[in-house]
Write a protein that holds these residues in place. Structure first.
Motif, short mmCIF file in Angstrom:
data_model
loop_
_atom_site.label_atom_id
_atom_site.label_comp_id
_atom_site.label_asym_id
_atom_site.label_seq_id
_atom_site.Cartn_x
_atom_site.Cartn_y
_atom_site.Cartn_z
N THR A 54 0.87 -1.19 -0.06
CA THR A 54 -0.08 -0.15 0.07
C THR A 54 0.99 1.13 0.00
OG1 THR A 54 -0.09 0.07 2.55
CG2 THR A 54 -1.90 -1.26 1.25
N VAL A 55 0.23 2.20 -0.41
CA VAL A 55 0.81 3.63 -0.39
C VAL A 55 0.03 4.85 0.16
CG1 VAL A 55 2.77 3.40 -2.18
CG2 VAL A 55 0.72 4.19 -2.89
N LEU A 56 0.59 5.85 0.52
CA LEU A 56 -0.47 6.83 0.90
C LEU A 56 -1.07 6.60 2.11
CD1 LEU A 56 -1.25 8.53 -2.42
CD2 LEU A 56 0.61 9.27 -0.80
N ALA A 141 6.59 22.07 -16.64
CA ALA A 141 7.29 21.64 -15.19
C ALA A 141 7.69 22.77 -14.23
CB ALA A 141 8.44 20.59 -15.74
N LYS A 142 7.61 22.73 -12.98
CA LYS A 142 8.03 23.40 -12.05
C LYS A 142 8.53 22.85 -10.84
CE LYS A 142 3.87 26.53 -12.89
NZ LYS A 142 2.79 27.07 -12.56
N ASP A 143 9.55 23.35 -10.32
CA ASP A 143 10.12 22.71 -9.07
C ASP A 143 9.54 23.13 -7.70
OD1 ASP A 143 12.01 21.62 -10.75
OD2 ASP A 143 13.48 23.10 -10.52
N PHE A 144 9.38 22.27 -6.83
CA PHE A 144 8.91 22.23 -5.64
C PHE A 144 9.66 21.74 -4.61
CE2 PHE A 144 5.47 22.22 -8.57
CZ PHE A 144 4.56 23.50 -8.06
N LYS A 145 9.59 22.37 -3.23
CA LYS A 145 10.42 21.62 -2.16
C LYS A 145 9.45 21.42 -1.07
CE LYS A 145 14.50 20.32 -0.77
NZ LYS A 145 15.54 21.23 -0.34
N PRO A 146 8.58 20.41 -0.87
CA PRO A 146 7.67 20.25 -0.05
C PRO A 146 8.24 20.40 1.41
CG PRO A 146 7.35 18.77 -1.85
CD PRO A 146 8.62 19.34 -1.97
N ALA A 147 7.36 20.73 2.31
CA ALA A 147 7.90 20.78 3.60
C ALA A 147 8.31 19.42 4.40
CB ALA A 147 6.85 21.29 4.65
N GLY A 148 9.30 19.37 4.89
CA GLY A 148 9.98 18.23 5.28
C GLY A 148 10.64 17.30 4.43
N ALA A 203 3.84 13.26 -4.13
CA ALA A 203 5.02 12.59 -4.47
C ALA A 203 6.23 12.45 -3.38
CB ALA A 203 5.66 13.33 -5.65
N ALA A 204 6.39 13.58 -2.35
CA ALA A 204 7.39 13.31 -1.66
C ALA A 204 6.71 12.46 -0.46
CB ALA A 204 7.44 14.66 -0.77
N LYS A 205 5.36 12.34 -0.10
CA LYS A 205 4.93 11.44 0.72
C LYS A 205 5.30 9.91 0.19
CE LYS A 205 2.55 9.51 3.83
NZ LYS A 205 3.10 9.13 5.47
N ILE A 206 5.14 9.68 -1.04
CA ILE A 206 5.11 8.41 -1.61
C ILE A 206 6.86 7.95 -1.74
CG2 ILE A 206 5.25 7.13 -3.76
CD1 ILE A 206 2.76 8.25 -4.55
N ARG A 207 7.54 8.89 -1.82
CA ARG A 207 9.07 8.66 -1.60
C ARG A 207 9.37 8.28 -0.49
NH1 ARG A 207 13.77 12.15 -0.30
NH2 ARG A 207 15.70 11.61 -1.63
N SER A 208 8.90 9.04 0.62
CA SER A 208 9.30 8.72 1.87
C SER A 208 8.61 7.09 2.32
CB SER A 208 8.51 9.56 3.03
OG SER A 208 7.23 9.56 3.11
N GLU A 209 7.69 6.61 1.63
CA GLU A 209 7.28 5.19 1.76
C GLU A 209 7.90 4.31 1.09
OE1 GLU A 209 2.63 6.53 3.13
OE2 GLU A 209 2.97 5.86 1.08
N ILE A 210 8.46 4.61 -0.22
CA ILE A 210 9.14 3.40 -0.83
C ILE A 210 10.66 3.37 -0.84
CG2 ILE A 210 7.04 3.49 -2.39
CD1 ILE A 210 8.64 4.84 -4.76
N ARG A 211 11.12 4.80 -0.70
CA ARG A 211 12.76 4.77 -0.43
C ARG A 211 13.07 4.26 0.85
NH1 ARG A 211 15.97 9.00 1.11
NH2 ARG A 211 18.04 9.14 -0.04
N LYS A 212 13.97 3.17 0.84
CA LYS A 212 14.33 2.67 2.03
C LYS A 212 16.07 2.34 2.15
CE LYS A 212 10.03 1.86 3.51
NZ LYS A 212 9.62 2.78 4.49
#
Length: 215
Positions: A54-56, A141-148, A203-212
Motif C-alpha cells: 500500500t501507499v499514501l 514543469a515547475k520545481d517544488f520543495k515540499p515541507a519536510g 510525491a514526497a510522501k510516496i518517496r518517504s514510503e518507498i525509498r528504504k
C-alpha cells in the motif's frame, strides 16, 4: 576503427522512467550520448526503491508489480549508461483501497542505483512523459520543495485523451521516480486549476514510503 559505442546518459535514461508510465498515460523517450566516467566518483549505494503493498497511508493498494516487465525494459535501456551504476527498476500500479473511490489510482515508475546528473534527470523524466502519443503539456514543469522533504520535486500537468494528468518526479544520488495520482475529479479539472503544490507533497510522501535504506 569505427567510432566508440554510444552510451546513454542517466538523465535521459530516466526519461524512460517517465515513459514507463505509459502503462496508464504516457510514452518513452531516450537519447544516446557519448561519455565515460570512473566508478569511484559515483555516490555510494545507500537507498533502494520498493513496491509496497500500500501507499499514501493505505489509501491505495498494489494491483500490479511491473518491475519484472516494464521495469526490465528500463533496466535494459540503462545498461551501460555512463553516469549510472548498479541500476534496478521499481514499477507499480495501485488502485484506491476504498471501493467507493473506484477509478482512482497511483502509478509509480522508478529506478535505483548510483546516479549522477540528478537535476537533468528530473527534467528529462518530464520530457519523457510529454513525448507520449497524444499527450500535451498543459502546465509546464515547475520545481517544488515540499515541507519536510530533502529533495526537489518537479511537477507538470499533461492532457491526454481529454484527461488532465498531474505528474511529478524526483531524482537523487540513489533513486529516481515518476509518480502520477489519477482520480476522476482531477481528470476532469481544467489543467490550470490543478494544485501542483499538493501533487508535489503527494510525491514526497510516496518517496518517504518507498525509498528504504539498503541492508
Amino acid at each position: 576503427m569505427g567510432p566508440p559505442p554510444k552510451k546513454r546518459r542517466v538523465g535521459l535514461i530516466l526519461g524512460i522512467v517517465g515513459g514507463a508510465l505509459a502503462v496508464v498515460v504516457v510514452g518513452i523517450v531516450a537519447v544516446a550520448m557519448l561519455g565515460s566516467e570512473v566508478d569511484k566518483s559515483f555516490p555510494k549505494a545507500e537507498y533502494k526503491l520498493t513496491i509496497p503493498k500500500t501507499v499514501l497511508d493505505g489509501r491505495y493498494t498494489l494491483t500490479q508489480d511491473l518491475s519484472g516487465t516494464q521495469g526490465k525494459q528500463i533496466e535494459d535501456e540503462a545498461d551501460g549508461a555512463w553516469d549510472a551504476r548498479d541500476t534496478k527498476a521499481a514499477v507499480g500500479q495501485y488502485a484506491a483501497t476504498d471501493p467507493a473511490k473506484k477509478n482512482a489510482g497511483v502509478v509509480i515508475s522508478g529506478m535505483y542505483g548510483r546516479f549522477k546528473n540528478t537535476d537533468l534527470a528530473r527534467k528529462n523524466m518530464m520530457q519523457g512523459a510529454a513525448k507520449s502519443d497524444g499527450a500535451e503539456v498543459a502546465v509546464p514543469a515547475k520545481d517544488f520543495k515540499p515541507a519536510g522533504s530533502d529533495v526537489t520535486i518537479t511537477c507538470q500537468v499533461l492532457t491526454k485523451q481529454q484527461a488532465t494528468i498531474p505528474m511529478c518526479a524526483w531524482a537523487d544520488g540513489n533513486t529516481g521516480a515518476t509518480v502520477a495520482e489519477i482520480t476522476p475529479e482531477t481528470a476532469l479539472q481544467d489543467p490550470s486549476d490543478v494544485d501542483l503544490d499538493a501533487a508535489a507533497a503527494t510525491a514526497a510522501k510516496i518517496r518517504s514510503e518507498i525509498r528504504k535504506p539498503i541492508g
